[in-house]
Write a protein that holds these residues in place. Structure first.
Motif, PDB file in Angstrom:
ATOM      1  N   ASP A 209       0.933 -31.969 144.759  1.00  0.00           N
ATOM      2  CA  ASP A 209       2.025 -31.828 145.673  1.00  0.00           C
ATOM      3  C   ASP A 209       1.404 -31.070 146.936  1.00  0.00           C
ATOM      4  O   ASP A 209       0.999 -29.884 146.776  1.00  0.00           O
ATOM      5  CB  ASP A 209       3.041 -31.033 144.894  1.00  0.00           C
ATOM      6  CG  ASP A 209       4.283 -31.275 145.840  1.00  0.00           C
ATOM      7  OD1 ASP A 209       4.128 -30.891 147.061  1.00  0.00           O
ATOM      8  OD2 ASP A 209       5.391 -31.599 145.442  1.00  0.00           O
ATOM      9  N   GLY A 212       5.478 -32.592 148.802  1.00  0.00           N
ATOM     10  CA  GLY A 212       6.375 -33.529 148.260  1.00  0.00           C
ATOM     11  C   GLY A 212       5.922 -34.526 147.234  1.00  0.00           C
ATOM     12  O   GLY A 212       6.475 -35.335 146.617  1.00  0.00           O
ATOM     13  N   ARG A 215       7.500 -33.866 143.851  1.00  0.00           N
ATOM     14  CA  ARG A 215       8.783 -33.920 143.512  1.00  0.00           C
ATOM     15  C   ARG A 215       9.624 -35.007 144.141  1.00  0.00           C
ATOM     16  O   ARG A 215      10.320 -35.412 143.327  1.00  0.00           O
ATOM     17  CB  ARG A 215       9.385 -32.753 144.530  1.00  0.00           C
ATOM     18  CG  ARG A 215       8.917 -31.630 144.043  1.00  0.00           C
ATOM     19  CD  ARG A 215       8.756 -30.437 145.224  1.00  0.00           C
ATOM     20  NE  ARG A 215       8.055 -30.348 146.048  1.00  0.00           N
ATOM     21  CZ  ARG A 215       8.209 -29.879 147.370  1.00  0.00           C
ATOM     22  NH1 ARG A 215       9.177 -29.551 147.814  1.00  0.00           N
ATOM     23  NH2 ARG A 215       6.987 -30.048 148.279  1.00  0.00           N
ATOM     24  N   ALA A 219      12.039 -37.609 141.808  1.00  0.00           N
ATOM     25  CA  ALA A 219      13.404 -37.887 142.183  1.00  0.00           C
ATOM     26  C   ALA A 219      13.348 -39.285 142.184  1.00  0.00           C
ATOM     27  O   ALA A 219      14.536 -39.850 141.564  1.00  0.00           O
ATOM     28  CB  ALA A 219      13.457 -37.217 143.441  1.00  0.00           C
ATOM     29  N   THR A 449      16.103 -33.443 146.841  1.00  0.00           N
ATOM     30  CA  THR A 449      14.772 -33.521 146.942  1.00  0.00           C
ATOM     31  C   THR A 449      14.203 -34.411 147.982  1.00  0.00           C
ATOM     32  O   THR A 449      13.114 -34.017 148.680  1.00  0.00           O
ATOM     33  CB  THR A 449      14.280 -33.970 145.394  1.00  0.00           C
ATOM     34  OG1 THR A 449      14.804 -33.155 144.404  1.00  0.00           O
ATOM     35  CG2 THR A 449      12.773 -34.063 145.283  1.00  0.00           C
ATOM     36  N   ASN A 465      12.340 -33.138 153.600  1.00  0.00           N
ATOM     37  CA  ASN A 465      12.847 -32.037 152.928  1.00  0.00           C
ATOM     38  C   ASN A 465      11.713 -31.509 151.954  1.00  0.00           C
ATOM     39  O   ASN A 465      11.936 -30.362 151.483  1.00  0.00           O
ATOM     40  CB  ASN A 465      13.992 -32.525 151.638  1.00  0.00           C
ATOM     41  CG  ASN A 465      15.263 -32.954 152.362  1.00  0.00           C
ATOM     42  OD1 ASN A 465      15.479 -32.914 153.537  1.00  0.00           O
ATOM     43  ND2 ASN A 465      16.387 -33.138 151.659  1.00  0.00           N
ATOM     44  N   CYS A 466      10.362 -32.066 151.913  1.00  0.00           N
ATOM     45  CA  CYS A 466       9.404 -31.608 151.251  1.00  0.00           C
ATOM     46  C   CYS A 466       8.805 -30.065 152.040  1.00  0.00           C
ATOM     47  O   CYS A 466       8.245 -29.347 151.292  1.00  0.00           O
ATOM     48  CB  CYS A 466       8.306 -32.415 151.013  1.00  0.00           C
ATOM     49  SG  CYS A 466       7.427 -32.840 152.516  1.00  0.00           S
ATOM     50  N   SER A 478      12.244 -30.154 140.910  1.00  0.00           N
ATOM     51  CA  SER A 478      13.188 -31.309 140.913  1.00  0.00           C
ATOM     52  C   SER A 478      13.585 -31.681 139.674  1.00  0.00           C
ATOM     53  O   SER A 478      12.860 -31.904 138.816  1.00  0.00           O
ATOM     54  CB  SER A 478      12.583 -32.574 141.923  1.00  0.00           C
ATOM     55  OG  SER A 478      13.449 -33.676 142.054  1.00  0.00           O
ATOM     56  N   GLY A 491      17.307 -36.942 142.879  1.00  0.00           N
ATOM     57  CA  GLY A 491      16.772 -35.654 142.490  1.00  0.00           C
ATOM     58  C   GLY A 491      17.700 -34.488 143.254  1.00  0.00           C
ATOM     59  O   GLY A 491      17.654 -34.633 144.408  1.00  0.00           O
ATOM     60  N   GLU A 493      16.621 -30.397 144.010  1.00  0.00           N
ATOM     61  CA  GLU A 493      15.552 -29.609 144.214  1.00  0.00           C
ATOM     62  C   GLU A 493      16.127 -27.999 144.141  1.00  0.00           C
ATOM     63  O   GLU A 493      16.994 -27.733 144.947  1.00  0.00           O
ATOM     64  CB  GLU A 493      14.846 -29.712 145.219  1.00  0.00           C
ATOM     65  CG  GLU A 493      13.374 -28.970 145.544  1.00  0.00           C
ATOM     66  CD  GLU A 493      12.495 -29.829 146.266  1.00  0.00           C
ATOM     67  OE1 GLU A 493      12.181 -30.850 146.085  1.00  0.00           O
ATOM     68  OE2 GLU A 493      11.763 -28.915 147.140  1.00  0.00           O
TER      69      GLU A 493
END
Length: 528
Positions: A209, A212, A215, A219, A449, A465-466, A478, A491, A493
């Motif tokens: 990662d 993201g 995650r 999700a 997420t 969003n990451c 997540s 998902g 987070e």
């Protein structure tokens, strides 16, 4: 050879002959592994109700059934290479168990690895035809620790080539598909690992990662995925994207399974100096805090800026808002944080991938490729080393990634003023997140997420969003939040301060146990 060692070898060989000859062991009766996680399999193995060889056989049977086109479905296409020694490793670990030796909770458990983790016995390709012959001399640190803990490396999984984006397409592995809707993306870049676990090709797997890449696929595939604190777990022997952002961690069907994998892999590694920060920060066991009442009294801040306003984002928002309401019903105090423009602005300016990729990839290739294959190394100077320039010149990369690689060859030397500014924005982001959490007395920050459901193959996918965790180095977890009306996974987070994984896992566990949103995909049902 010492007599004691010879006796042990003869005893093991005798037991192996007996073991393989027994009907229970040799039975080809299928084992229904759908819906079973690492913790479930551990119980079955400890109770001698199943063998590791049987598990390997069943996971490989499912992979053969659902990996390629079948029954009107295009196939999941998550696997790049199956370990031809997996069955032999399973037998060896079964023998150890019969002799009364267990290496721990992962003893005899099959797992899959994203194909940017070095493996001494399988190629490590980063999903690229250009690197199809790259065979490292040693395992990545986390792979070695997993093997030492008794895990069986079942297969290497597809990724977005060089981990460079989030839809999981590569020149070597092709397009991985989401088992919840095989016309849609699985997320990425660890989409092959996530799709394989979701489809029941393995009970758990490892991904990486940078922003993201654990995650988002977690999700999109109704899984749990942890981006650990930068420095908690070693990246040595893992192909990098950006050294100041990269982390490596687990994807699984439950929080408990994440904890088991983290117990085996977290900790200081002299081969990765960033893990110096982990000294004294690793608990005795990540399972110890997993209680169903762990949300009671916790303060969780809702990060408003990560809830978008488009129709697709509204689909996700509704599911995540319901998840937050469930957390409140479980005893958490929910605080609406409102707009945070300074945090959002610094996050938007702190991405260092473009700056670090060439430097870090070339450093990795110098060790893991060792100048091989020579046919690739000699394309560009220096003629005895494999570099990003060689890979770009080869053209053996999926087109969208190839254009990016060509743009990134001969990146400006580091440090430089533009790069230094990005590092400054990272520090502003860290300071802003820390102040937001401490000023509000928060145990975590919550948001979607990824702010829209899995998109159709061939289209784009949002990933903003990451940034909070990816660019700051803070940990984020997540957890499955449920499904849209169309049956697509969503998902939720949770982000916390550095090394707050025990608290994040505990809160996630309480939510997971109360809601039970994990559900296997209908497109890959149990085999008869």
């Amino acid at each position: 050879m010492p007599v004691r060692r010879l006796v042990a070898i003869l005893l093991a060989a005798s037991l192996l002959v007996t073991l393989v000859a027994t009907p229970a062991y040799a039975s080809r009766t299928p084992v229904d592994v759908v819906g079973l996680g690492v913790a479930d399999l551990r119980v079955l193995l400890d109770q001698r109700k199943v063998t590791s060889l049987q598990l390997v056989g069943e996971y490989l049977r499912r992979t053969a059934a659902y990996e390629n086109a079948y029954a009107g479905q295009p196939g999941v296409n998550a696997v790049i290479a199956v370990n031809p020694r997996a069955r032999a490793e399973a037998v060896r670990l079964d023998v150890e168990r019969r002799l009364g030796h267990s290496r721990g909770p992962l003893h005899g458990i099959p797992i899959v690895l994203k194909d940017n983790y070095d493996t001494r016995d399988l190629p490590t390709t980063s999903g690229s035809v250009a690197l199809r012959d790259l065979r490292p001399d040693r395992d990545a640190t986390q792979v070695r620790r997993l093997r030492d803990a008794g895990a069986i490396i079942l297969a290497k999984t597809n990724l977005h080539e060089f981990a460079i984006s989030i839809t999981t397409i590569s020149s070597l592995g092709g397009q991985t598909r989401n088992p919840y809707d095989q016309g849609r993306h699985p997320g990425g870049s660890s989409g092959g690992t996530a799709a394989a676990v979701a489809a029941g090709f393995a009970p758990a797997g490892m991904g990486t990662d940078t922003c993201g890449s654990i995650r988002i696929p977690a999700a999109h595939n109704n899984l749990v995925g942890l981006r650990p604190t930068l420095g908690l777990s070693s990246r040595a022997g893992i192909a990098p994207l950006a050294g100041t952002q990269d982390t490596a961690g687990p994807l699984a069907s439950s929080i408990r399974d994440i904890a088991l994998l983290l117990d085996a892999t977290a900790g200081y590694d002299p081969a990765d100096p960033v893990t110096e920060a982990a000294k004294g920060r690793i608990p005795a066991g990540y399972q110890s805090t997993l209680r169903p009442d762990s949300l009671r009294g916790k303060r969780i801040g809702v990060f408003t800026d990560n809830f978008g306003g488009s129709p697709a984002e509204q689909l996700t928002n509704g599911v995540v808002r319901a998840a937050i309401a469930d957390m409140a019903a479980l005893g958490a105090q929910v605080i609406e944080l409102g707009r945070q423009p300074e945090v959002v602005d610094s996050a938007a300016k702190a991405n260092r991938v473009r700056d670090e990729f060439e430097r870090d990839l070339n450093g990795y290739l110098a060790g893991s490729a060792g100048g091989r294959p020579s046919s690739l190394a000699r394309l560009e100077p220096p003629r005895d080393e494999v570099t990003l320039a060689d890979i770009a010149t080869s053209g053996q990369v999926t087109p969208t990634v190839l254009s990016t690689l060509r743009d990134w060859v001969a990146s400006p030397p580091l440090p430089n003023p533009a790069y230094q500014e990005k590092l400054r924005q990272r520090d502003i982001l860290r300071t802003g997140l820390t102040a937001l959490i401490t000023a509000n007395g928060l145990d975590g920050i919550v948001y979607p997420t990824v702010n829209e459901p899995p998109t159709p193959i061939g289209t784009t996918q949002s990933y903003a969003n990451c940034r909070l965790a990816g660019y700051s180095g803070f940990p984020a977890l997540s957890v499955p939040a449920g499904f849209t009306a169309a049956g697509l996974p969503v998902g939720v987070e949770l982000l916390g301060l550095p090394f707050s994984e025990p608290d994040l896992l505990a809160m996630g566990y309480a939510y997971e146990q109360a809601t039970r949103h994990r559900m296997p995909p209908a497109s890959t049902p149990p085999l008869r």
